[in-house]
Design a protein around this motif. Sequence first.
Motif, short mmCIF file in Angstrom:
data_model
loop_
_atom_site.label_atom_id
_atom_site.label_comp_id
_atom_site.label_asym_id
_atom_site.label_seq_id
_atom_site.Cartn_x
_atom_site.Cartn_y
_atom_site.Cartn_z
N PRO A 1 0.84 -1.21 0.01
CA PRO A 1 0.10 -0.01 -0.02
C PRO A 1 0.86 1.30 0.06
O PRO A 1 1.95 1.12 0.43
CB PRO A 1 -0.97 -0.26 1.22
CG PRO A 1 0.03 -0.91 2.25
CD PRO A 1 0.81 -1.93 1.21
N PRO A 2 0.34 2.35 -0.59
CA PRO A 2 1.12 3.71 -0.53
C PRO A 2 1.44 4.27 0.97
O PRO A 2 0.57 4.02 1.59
CB PRO A 2 0.17 4.61 -1.46
CG PRO A 2 -1.29 3.93 -1.44
CD PRO A 2 -1.07 2.47 -1.14
N GLU A 3 2.38 4.90 1.05
CA GLU A 3 2.68 5.50 2.29
C GLU A 3 1.67 6.90 2.40
O GLU A 3 1.22 7.48 1.40
CB GLU A 3 4.03 6.09 2.22
CG GLU A 3 5.03 4.96 2.43
CD GLU A 3 6.48 5.37 2.57
OE1 GLU A 3 6.81 6.54 2.37
OE2 GLU A 3 7.45 4.59 2.55
N SER A 4 1.48 7.41 3.46
CA SER A 4 0.53 8.30 3.73
C SER A 4 1.14 9.78 3.73
O SER A 4 0.26 10.77 3.61
CB SER A 4 -0.26 8.09 4.92
OG SER A 4 0.59 8.04 6.04
N ALA A 5 2.31 9.75 4.01
CA ALA A 5 3.00 11.15 4.42
C ALA A 5 2.76 12.21 3.20
O ALA A 5 2.26 13.39 3.53
CB ALA A 5 4.61 11.12 4.49
N THR A 6 2.91 11.85 2.04
CA THR A 6 2.53 12.79 0.99
C THR A 6 1.00 13.43 0.87
O THR A 6 0.78 14.60 0.77
CB THR A 6 2.84 12.18 -0.42
OG1 THR A 6 4.14 12.04 -0.53
CG2 THR A 6 2.47 13.08 -1.50
N MET A 7 0.33 12.34 1.28
CA MET A 7 -1.35 12.88 1.14
C MET A 7 -1.40 13.68 2.62
O MET A 7 -2.33 14.87 2.19
CB MET A 7 -2.14 11.83 1.46
CG MET A 7 -2.13 10.99 -0.15
SD MET A 7 -2.43 11.84 -1.65
CE MET A 7 -1.54 10.82 -2.70
N ILE A 8 -1.11 13.34 3.69
CA ILE A 8 -1.12 14.31 4.85
C ILE A 8 -0.75 15.68 4.48
O ILE A 8 -1.24 16.51 4.86
CB ILE A 8 -0.43 13.65 5.91
CG1 ILE A 8 -1.09 12.14 6.31
CG2 ILE A 8 -0.32 14.60 7.18
CD1 ILE A 8 -0.36 11.49 7.24
N THR B 1 -7.87 3.13 5.81
CA THR B 1 -7.36 3.20 7.33
C THR B 1 -6.05 3.92 6.80
O THR B 1 -5.47 3.75 6.06
CB THR B 1 -7.17 2.23 8.35
OG1 THR B 1 -6.29 1.10 7.54
CG2 THR B 1 -8.50 1.44 8.41
N VAL B 2 -5.77 5.28 7.60
CA VAL B 2 -4.51 6.01 7.45
C VAL B 2 -3.75 5.85 8.71
O VAL B 2 -3.95 6.37 9.78
CB VAL B 2 -4.78 7.29 7.07
CG1 VAL B 2 -3.51 8.00 6.69
CG2 VAL B 2 -6.10 7.28 6.03
N GLY B 3 -2.55 5.29 8.37
CA GLY B 3 -1.33 5.09 9.49
C GLY B 3 -0.30 5.47 8.78
O GLY B 3 -0.10 6.53 8.15
N GLU B 4 0.79 4.77 8.84
CA GLU B 4 1.93 5.07 8.08
C GLU B 4 1.64 4.78 6.34
O GLU B 4 2.12 5.45 5.77
CB GLU B 4 3.33 3.97 8.69
CG GLU B 4 4.57 4.29 7.64
CD GLU B 4 5.62 3.33 7.92
OE1 GLU B 4 6.53 3.23 7.41
OE2 GLU B 4 5.42 2.55 9.00
N PHE B 5 0.99 3.88 6.18
CA PHE B 5 0.18 3.65 4.92
C PHE B 5 -1.27 3.67 4.79
O PHE B 5 -1.71 3.95 5.77
CB PHE B 5 0.65 1.94 4.68
CG PHE B 5 2.11 1.75 4.39
CD1 PHE B 5 2.73 2.16 3.72
CD2 PHE B 5 2.58 1.12 5.88
CE1 PHE B 5 4.21 1.68 3.62
CE2 PHE B 5 4.03 0.76 5.93
CZ PHE B 5 4.76 1.24 4.97
N ILE B 6 -1.66 3.84 3.68
CA ILE B 6 -3.29 4.06 3.37
C ILE B 6 -3.60 2.60 2.81
O ILE B 6 -3.22 2.20 1.90
CB ILE B 6 -3.50 5.07 2.45
CG1 ILE B 6 -2.81 6.26 2.70
CG2 ILE B 6 -4.91 5.18 2.07
CD1 ILE B 6 -2.71 7.67 1.58
N GLU B 7 -4.44 1.99 3.70
CA GLU B 7 -4.62 0.71 3.42
C GLU B 7 -6.33 0.46 3.50
O GLU B 7 -7.18 0.77 4.36
CB GLU B 7 -4.10 -0.26 4.51
CG GLU B 7 -2.79 -0.10 4.45
CD GLU B 7 -2.06 -1.17 5.60
OE1 GLU B 7 -2.11 -2.24 5.23
OE2 GLU B 7 -1.67 -0.58 6.70
N VAL B 8 -6.83 -0.13 2.61
CA VAL B 8 -8.12 -0.87 2.70
C VAL B 8 -8.29 -1.93 3.57
O VAL B 8 -7.36 -2.91 3.58
CB VAL B 8 -8.77 -1.44 1.03
CG1 VAL B 8 -10.09 -2.09 1.41
CG2 VAL B 8 -8.87 -0.17 0.18
#
Length: 393
Positions: free
Chosen positions: A324-331, A361-368
Amino acid sequence: MAQKNKKSRFGNPAKAAADAAARGKATASSADVRLERAMESLSPGFVAWLESQSRPDKSIDTSLLILDDFFDMYRMLEPQTDPTALVPAAVQEVMEVTAHANPLGVLTLRAGVRDYVDYLAHAKLWTGSAEDLDAVTAELKRTGTMAGRADVEEDFLALEDYDFADVYIPELTQKEILATVLDTPLWKNTMALLDWIGDGKELTEHRTLRDFDEGAATLTHSGLGTLGNAADFTTPEDHDAARLSLYWEMLDVAGLITINESHVYVTKPVVDSSADEDDIIETMRELIGLFIFTVTLAGSGEGDYEYWQLEMSDWLTQCSSVAPPESATMIQALADPESVHPDLLAIAQNIAHWADEGLVTVGEFIEVPPAFRADVFDMLSDDLPINAAGPGA
Protein backbone atom coordinates in the motif's frame (compact mmCIF):
# COMPACT_ATOMS: atom_id res chain seq x y z
CA MET A 1 -1.04 -7.50 -26.50
CA ALA A 2 2.45 -8.99 -26.66
CA GLN A 3 4.86 -7.43 -24.22
CA LYS A 4 8.03 -5.75 -25.41
CA ASN A 5 11.02 -5.91 -23.09
CA LYS A 6 12.62 -2.68 -24.15
CA LYS A 7 15.94 -1.91 -22.45
CA SER A 8 15.94 1.44 -20.71
CA ARG A 9 18.31 4.02 -22.11
CA PHE A 10 18.91 5.05 -18.51
CA GLY A 11 20.60 1.70 -17.81
CA ASN A 12 19.71 0.84 -14.21
CA PRO A 13 16.37 2.57 -13.45
CA ALA A 14 17.00 2.44 -9.69
CA LYS A 15 19.95 4.86 -9.94
CA ALA A 16 18.61 7.10 -12.71
CA ALA A 17 17.46 9.84 -10.33
CA ALA A 18 20.88 9.92 -8.65
CA ASP A 19 22.57 10.07 -12.05
CA ALA A 20 20.40 13.05 -12.97
CA ALA A 21 21.34 14.84 -9.77
CA ALA A 22 25.03 14.14 -10.33
CA ARG A 23 24.78 15.43 -13.87
CA GLY A 24 23.54 18.74 -12.55
CA LYS A 25 26.92 19.27 -10.88
CA ALA A 26 28.85 18.76 -14.10
CA THR A 27 29.99 21.57 -16.34
CA ALA A 28 27.06 22.71 -18.47
CA SER A 29 27.34 21.84 -22.15
CA SER A 30 26.31 24.23 -24.92
CA ALA A 31 23.09 22.21 -25.35
CA ASP A 32 22.33 22.64 -21.66
CA VAL A 33 22.93 26.37 -21.91
CA ARG A 34 20.55 26.60 -24.88
CA LEU A 35 17.90 24.70 -22.92
CA GLU A 36 18.28 26.96 -19.92
CA ARG A 37 17.97 30.08 -22.09
CA ALA A 38 14.89 28.66 -23.80
CA MET A 39 13.25 27.90 -20.46
CA GLU A 40 14.08 31.38 -19.17
CA SER A 41 12.17 32.70 -22.17
CA LEU A 42 9.21 30.33 -21.74
CA SER A 43 8.84 30.50 -17.96
CA PRO A 44 7.24 33.97 -17.63
CA GLY A 45 4.42 33.02 -19.98
CA PHE A 46 3.94 29.70 -18.22
CA VAL A 47 3.76 31.42 -14.83
CA ALA A 48 1.24 33.96 -16.15
CA TRP A 49 -0.87 31.11 -17.56
CA LEU A 50 -0.87 29.33 -14.19
CA GLU A 51 -1.77 32.59 -12.43
CA SER A 52 -4.72 33.03 -14.81
CA GLN A 53 -6.04 29.72 -13.44
CA SER A 54 -5.86 31.06 -9.87
CA ARG A 55 -2.96 28.83 -8.90
CA PRO A 56 -1.36 29.99 -5.60
CA ASP A 57 2.25 31.17 -5.55
CA LYS A 58 3.54 28.08 -3.69
CA SER A 59 1.94 25.79 -6.24
CA ILE A 60 3.46 27.78 -9.12
CA ASP A 61 6.90 27.55 -7.48
CA THR A 62 6.38 23.80 -7.21
CA SER A 63 5.45 23.60 -10.90
CA LEU A 64 8.69 25.33 -11.89
CA LEU A 65 10.71 22.96 -9.72
CA ILE A 66 8.88 20.03 -11.33
CA LEU A 67 9.99 21.24 -14.78
CA ASP A 68 13.59 21.53 -13.57
CA ASP A 69 13.49 17.94 -12.32
CA PHE A 70 11.87 16.73 -15.53
CA PHE A 71 14.38 18.34 -17.87
CA ASP A 72 17.31 17.16 -15.71
CA MET A 73 16.27 13.61 -16.66
CA TYR A 74 14.82 14.28 -20.11
CA ARG A 75 18.00 15.84 -21.50
CA MET A 76 19.94 12.69 -20.59
CA LEU A 77 17.81 10.96 -23.24
CA GLU A 78 17.58 13.87 -25.67
CA PRO A 79 20.80 15.91 -25.34
CA GLN A 80 19.72 18.32 -28.09
CA THR A 81 16.57 19.19 -26.15
CA ASP A 82 13.90 21.34 -27.74
CA PRO A 83 11.53 22.24 -24.86
CA THR A 84 8.74 23.09 -27.31
CA ALA A 85 8.83 19.73 -29.14
CA LEU A 86 9.13 16.90 -26.61
CA VAL A 87 9.86 13.40 -27.89
CA PRO A 88 7.08 11.03 -26.75
CA ALA A 89 9.37 8.03 -26.19
CA ALA A 90 11.68 10.09 -23.96
CA VAL A 91 8.76 11.50 -21.95
CA GLN A 92 7.45 7.98 -21.47
CA GLU A 93 10.83 6.72 -20.25
CA VAL A 94 11.27 9.58 -17.78
CA MET A 95 7.88 8.77 -16.28
CA GLU A 96 8.57 5.03 -16.12
CA VAL A 97 11.95 5.49 -14.41
CA THR A 98 10.47 7.99 -11.94
CA ALA A 99 7.59 5.61 -11.17
CA HIS A 100 10.14 2.86 -10.47
CA ALA A 101 12.16 5.03 -8.11
CA ASN A 102 9.32 7.07 -6.55
CA PRO A 103 5.73 5.87 -7.16
CA LEU A 104 4.25 8.90 -5.41
CA GLY A 105 6.62 11.40 -7.02
CA VAL A 106 5.58 10.41 -10.52
CA LEU A 107 2.05 11.69 -9.85
CA THR A 108 3.33 15.21 -9.26
CA LEU A 109 5.87 14.99 -12.09
CA ARG A 110 3.25 13.83 -14.57
CA ALA A 111 0.76 16.50 -13.55
CA GLY A 112 3.35 19.30 -13.63
CA VAL A 113 4.67 18.41 -17.08
CA ARG A 114 1.08 18.05 -18.31
CA ASP A 115 0.45 21.64 -17.22
CA TYR A 116 3.50 22.75 -19.19
CA VAL A 117 2.49 20.88 -22.34
CA ASP A 118 -1.08 22.21 -22.04
CA TYR A 119 0.40 25.71 -21.84
CA LEU A 120 2.49 25.16 -24.96
CA ALA A 121 -0.60 23.95 -26.84
CA HIS A 122 -2.78 26.78 -25.52
CA ALA A 123 -0.22 29.46 -26.40
CA LYS A 124 0.50 27.84 -29.79
CA LEU A 125 4.15 27.43 -28.81
CA TRP A 126 4.32 23.69 -29.53
CA THR A 127 6.67 23.19 -32.50
CA GLY A 128 6.52 19.40 -32.77
CA SER A 129 4.04 17.42 -34.80
CA ALA A 130 0.36 17.14 -33.87
CA GLU A 131 0.85 13.36 -33.57
CA ASP A 132 3.68 13.84 -31.04
CA LEU A 133 1.55 16.30 -29.05
CA ASP A 134 -1.28 13.73 -28.88
CA ALA A 135 1.15 11.00 -27.81
CA VAL A 136 2.80 13.14 -25.12
CA THR A 137 -0.59 14.26 -23.81
CA ALA A 138 -1.81 10.64 -23.65
CA GLU A 139 1.33 9.63 -21.73
CA LEU A 140 0.87 12.45 -19.21
CA LYS A 141 -2.80 11.63 -18.66
CA ARG A 142 -2.28 7.99 -17.83
CA THR A 143 -2.12 6.53 -14.35
CA GLY A 144 -0.58 3.44 -12.81
CA THR A 145 2.07 1.38 -14.59
CA MET A 146 1.55 0.22 -18.15
CA ALA A 147 1.51 -3.47 -18.92
CA GLY A 148 2.92 -4.52 -22.25
CA ARG A 149 2.93 -1.12 -23.80
CA ALA A 150 4.38 -1.12 -27.31
CA ASP A 151 6.15 2.18 -28.05
CA VAL A 152 4.32 5.45 -28.59
CA GLU A 153 3.05 4.62 -32.07
CA GLU A 154 -0.21 4.12 -30.14
CA ASP A 155 -1.47 7.68 -29.72
CA PHE A 156 -4.10 6.73 -27.18
CA LEU A 157 -4.08 3.90 -24.70
CA ALA A 158 -6.75 1.26 -24.25
CA LEU A 159 -8.09 0.51 -20.80
CA GLU A 160 -6.52 -2.95 -21.03
CA ASP A 161 -3.09 -1.30 -21.12
CA TYR A 162 -3.40 -0.19 -17.51
CA ASP A 163 -1.66 -2.45 -15.02
CA PHE A 164 -3.59 -2.01 -11.80
CA ALA A 165 -2.17 -3.45 -8.59
CA ASP A 166 -3.44 -6.90 -7.63
CA VAL A 167 -6.01 -6.76 -4.83
CA TYR A 168 -4.67 -8.92 -2.01
CA ILE A 169 -7.49 -10.77 -0.24
CA PRO A 170 -6.55 -12.58 2.97
CA GLU A 171 -8.56 -15.47 4.36
CA LEU A 172 -10.83 -14.18 7.13
CA THR A 173 -13.53 -15.73 9.25
CA GLN A 174 -17.06 -14.39 9.20
CA LYS A 175 -16.55 -13.22 12.78
CA GLU A 176 -13.52 -11.14 11.75
CA ILE A 177 -15.39 -9.60 8.82
CA LEU A 178 -18.43 -8.83 10.99
CA ALA A 179 -16.26 -7.12 13.62
CA THR A 180 -14.80 -4.82 10.96
CA VAL A 181 -18.23 -4.01 9.55
CA LEU A 182 -19.73 -3.11 12.93
CA ASP A 183 -16.80 -0.79 13.73
CA THR A 184 -16.79 1.09 10.41
CA PRO A 185 -18.12 4.69 10.17
CA LEU A 186 -20.09 3.83 7.01
CA TRP A 187 -22.00 1.15 8.90
CA LYS A 188 -22.40 3.12 12.14
CA ASN A 189 -23.71 6.17 10.29
CA THR A 190 -26.11 4.06 8.24
CA MET A 191 -27.51 2.49 11.38
CA ALA A 192 -27.79 5.87 13.12
CA LEU A 193 -29.67 7.36 10.17
CA LEU A 194 -32.04 4.40 9.90
CA ASP A 195 -32.65 4.53 13.63
CA TRP A 196 -33.45 8.23 13.38
CA ILE A 197 -35.89 7.66 10.50
CA GLY A 198 -37.56 5.00 12.64
CA ASP A 199 -41.29 4.82 11.94
CA GLY A 200 -41.03 7.54 9.31
CA LYS A 201 -40.04 11.14 8.67
CA GLU A 202 -41.93 13.84 6.82
CA LEU A 203 -40.70 15.06 3.43
CA THR A 204 -41.04 18.41 1.68
CA GLU A 205 -42.91 18.82 -1.59
CA HIS A 206 -39.54 18.18 -3.29
CA ARG A 207 -39.28 14.81 -1.51
CA THR A 208 -36.39 15.94 0.67
CA LEU A 209 -36.23 15.64 4.45
CA ARG A 210 -38.12 18.38 6.25
CA ASP A 211 -35.74 17.94 9.21
CA PHE A 212 -32.66 17.92 6.99
CA ASP A 213 -30.27 19.36 9.57
CA GLU A 214 -31.41 16.89 12.20
CA GLY A 215 -30.91 14.01 9.75
CA ALA A 216 -27.41 15.22 8.85
CA ALA A 217 -26.57 15.48 12.54
CA THR A 218 -26.93 11.70 12.92
CA LEU A 219 -23.81 11.15 10.77
CA THR A 220 -21.32 11.64 13.57
CA HIS A 221 -18.81 8.85 12.90
CA SER A 222 -15.63 9.52 10.93
CA GLY A 223 -12.35 7.76 10.22
CA LEU A 224 -10.41 10.78 8.96
CA GLY A 225 -7.75 10.54 11.68
CA THR A 226 -4.46 12.01 10.42
CA LEU A 227 -6.22 13.27 7.29
CA GLY A 228 -8.26 15.61 9.48
CA ASN A 229 -7.04 18.65 7.55
CA ALA A 230 -9.44 17.59 4.80
CA ALA A 231 -12.22 19.04 6.94
CA ASP A 232 -10.77 22.52 6.35
CA PHE A 233 -11.73 22.48 2.66
CA THR A 234 -15.45 22.93 3.23
CA THR A 235 -17.80 24.30 5.85
CA PRO A 236 -19.31 21.84 8.34
CA GLU A 237 -22.73 22.64 6.89
CA ASP A 238 -21.67 21.85 3.31
CA HIS A 239 -19.88 18.69 4.41
CA ASP A 240 -22.93 17.46 6.34
CA ALA A 241 -25.30 18.28 3.49
CA ALA A 242 -23.18 16.47 0.89
CA ARG A 243 -22.71 13.51 3.19
CA LEU A 244 -26.42 13.13 3.91
CA SER A 245 -27.23 13.35 0.20
CA LEU A 246 -24.76 10.51 -0.47
CA TYR A 247 -26.24 8.35 2.30
CA TRP A 248 -29.77 9.16 1.12
CA GLU A 249 -28.96 7.89 -2.36
CA MET A 250 -27.20 4.76 -1.07
CA LEU A 251 -30.01 3.81 1.31
CA ASP A 252 -32.63 4.35 -1.39
CA VAL A 253 -30.80 2.29 -4.05
CA ALA A 254 -30.02 -0.45 -1.50
CA GLY A 255 -33.72 -0.68 -0.65
CA LEU A 256 -33.18 0.18 3.02
CA ILE A 257 -35.66 3.06 2.84
CA THR A 258 -38.90 3.64 0.95
CA ILE A 259 -39.71 7.16 -0.23
CA ASN A 260 -43.25 8.20 -1.17
CA GLU A 261 -44.73 11.61 -1.87
CA SER A 262 -44.69 12.84 1.71
CA HIS A 263 -42.74 10.43 3.95
CA VAL A 264 -39.70 8.19 4.14
CA TYR A 265 -39.81 4.85 5.93
CA VAL A 266 -37.27 2.23 6.89
CA THR A 267 -37.86 -0.73 4.57
CA LYS A 268 -35.31 -3.18 5.87
CA PRO A 269 -34.34 -2.70 9.51
CA VAL A 270 -30.94 -4.26 10.19
CA VAL A 271 -30.34 -2.44 13.46
CA ASP A 272 -31.96 -5.17 15.48
CA SER A 273 -29.50 -7.13 17.61
CA SER A 274 -31.13 -10.32 16.35
CA ALA A 275 -30.29 -9.49 12.72
CA ASP A 276 -28.65 -12.32 10.80
CA GLU A 277 -24.86 -11.96 10.46
CA ASP A 278 -24.98 -12.88 6.79
CA ASP A 279 -27.60 -10.18 6.24
CA ILE A 280 -25.44 -7.56 7.95
CA ILE A 281 -22.35 -8.46 5.91
CA GLU A 282 -24.30 -8.60 2.64
CA THR A 283 -25.90 -5.21 3.35
CA MET A 284 -22.48 -3.70 4.04
CA ARG A 285 -21.14 -5.16 0.78
CA GLU A 286 -23.92 -3.47 -1.11
CA LEU A 287 -23.26 -0.16 0.64
CA ILE A 288 -19.53 -0.36 -0.16
CA GLY A 289 -20.29 -1.10 -3.80
CA LEU A 290 -22.69 1.84 -4.03
CA PHE A 291 -20.23 4.14 -2.28
CA ILE A 292 -17.32 3.20 -4.54
CA PHE A 293 -19.43 3.58 -7.66
CA THR A 294 -20.95 6.89 -6.58
CA VAL A 295 -17.69 8.58 -5.59
CA THR A 296 -15.35 6.88 -8.09
CA LEU A 297 -17.06 5.68 -11.28
CA ALA A 298 -20.41 7.48 -11.43
CA GLY A 299 -21.17 9.15 -14.75
CA SER A 300 -19.03 6.77 -16.80
CA GLY A 301 -20.20 4.49 -19.53
CA GLU A 302 -18.99 0.93 -19.91
CA GLY A 303 -15.31 1.07 -20.89
CA ASP A 304 -15.39 4.88 -21.02
CA TYR A 305 -13.71 6.44 -18.02
CA GLU A 306 -12.35 9.85 -17.20
CA TYR A 307 -8.70 10.29 -16.20
CA TRP A 308 -9.60 10.98 -12.58
CA GLN A 309 -11.75 7.85 -12.39
CA LEU A 310 -8.84 5.68 -13.51
CA GLU A 311 -6.51 7.55 -11.15
CA MET A 312 -8.75 6.97 -8.13
CA SER A 313 -9.45 3.36 -9.09
CA ASP A 314 -5.71 2.82 -9.36
CA TRP A 315 -5.23 4.30 -5.90
CA LEU A 316 -7.95 2.10 -4.46
CA THR A 317 -6.29 -1.04 -5.82
CA GLN A 318 -2.91 0.11 -4.49
CA CYS A 319 -4.47 0.59 -1.07
CA SER A 320 -5.82 -2.98 -1.33
CA SER A 321 -2.49 -4.51 -2.35
CA VAL A 322 0.43 -6.08 -0.51
CA ALA A 323 2.37 -2.83 -1.01
CA PRO A 324 0.00 0.00 0.00
CA PRO A 325 1.09 3.62 -0.55
CA GLU A 326 2.65 5.67 2.22
CA SER A 327 0.44 8.36 3.70
CA ALA A 328 3.00 11.15 4.27
CA THR A 329 2.54 12.83 0.89
CA MET A 330 -1.25 12.94 1.24
CA ILE A 331 -1.08 14.26 4.79
CA GLN A 332 1.31 17.01 3.65
CA ALA A 333 -0.94 17.91 0.70
CA LEU A 334 -3.92 18.46 3.01
CA ALA A 335 -1.83 20.30 5.61
CA ASP A 336 -0.27 22.72 3.08
CA PRO A 337 -2.48 22.66 -0.04
CA GLU A 338 -0.89 25.69 -1.68
CA SER A 339 2.46 23.92 -1.89
CA VAL A 340 1.31 20.99 -4.05
CA HIS A 341 -0.05 20.48 -7.52
CA PRO A 342 -3.88 20.67 -7.67
CA ASP A 343 -4.07 17.11 -9.04
CA LEU A 344 -2.24 15.71 -6.03
CA LEU A 345 -4.47 17.75 -3.72
CA ALA A 346 -7.59 16.37 -5.45
CA ILE A 347 -6.30 12.82 -4.97
CA ALA A 348 -5.65 13.51 -1.28
CA GLN A 349 -9.15 14.94 -0.84
CA ASN A 350 -10.71 11.91 -2.53
CA ILE A 351 -8.74 9.55 -0.31
CA ALA A 352 -9.87 11.57 2.71
CA HIS A 353 -13.45 11.03 1.51
CA TRP A 354 -12.88 7.25 1.62
CA ALA A 355 -11.21 7.58 5.02
CA ASP A 356 -14.14 9.58 6.37
CA GLU A 357 -16.33 6.50 5.92
CA GLY A 358 -13.65 4.02 7.03
CA LEU A 359 -13.11 2.41 3.63
CA VAL A 360 -9.40 3.13 4.02
CA THR A 361 -7.40 3.41 7.21
CA VAL A 362 -4.53 5.89 7.45
CA GLY A 363 -1.41 5.23 9.49
CA GLU A 364 2.07 5.03 7.98
CA PHE A 365 0.30 3.57 4.95
CA ILE A 366 -3.13 4.04 3.39
CA GLU A 367 -4.87 0.67 3.40
CA VAL A 368 -8.26 -0.80 2.60
CA PRO A 369 -9.20 -2.96 5.61
CA PRO A 370 -8.64 -6.65 4.73
CA ALA A 371 -12.33 -7.39 5.35
CA PHE A 372 -13.35 -5.08 2.48
CA ARG A 373 -10.81 -6.02 -0.17
CA ALA A 374 -12.98 -8.69 -1.75
CA ASP A 375 -15.72 -6.05 -2.05
CA VAL A 376 -13.32 -3.62 -3.75
CA PHE A 377 -12.33 -6.34 -6.19
CA ASP A 378 -15.93 -7.36 -6.89
CA MET A 379 -16.92 -3.75 -7.52
CA LEU A 380 -14.01 -2.65 -9.71
CA SER A 381 -13.41 -5.90 -11.59
CA ASP A 382 -16.77 -5.52 -13.33
CA ASP A 383 -15.45 -2.38 -14.99
CA LEU A 384 -11.64 -2.54 -14.94
CA PRO A 385 -8.92 -5.16 -15.69
CA ILE A 386 -8.13 -6.00 -12.07
CA ASN A 387 -6.84 -9.26 -10.59
CA ALA A 388 -7.20 -10.72 -7.10
CA ALA A 389 -4.44 -12.51 -5.17
CA GLY A 390 -4.06 -14.09 -1.77
CA PRO A 391 -5.62 -17.02 0.06
CA GLY A 392 -9.07 -15.44 0.09
CA ALA A 393 -9.17 -14.71 -3.62
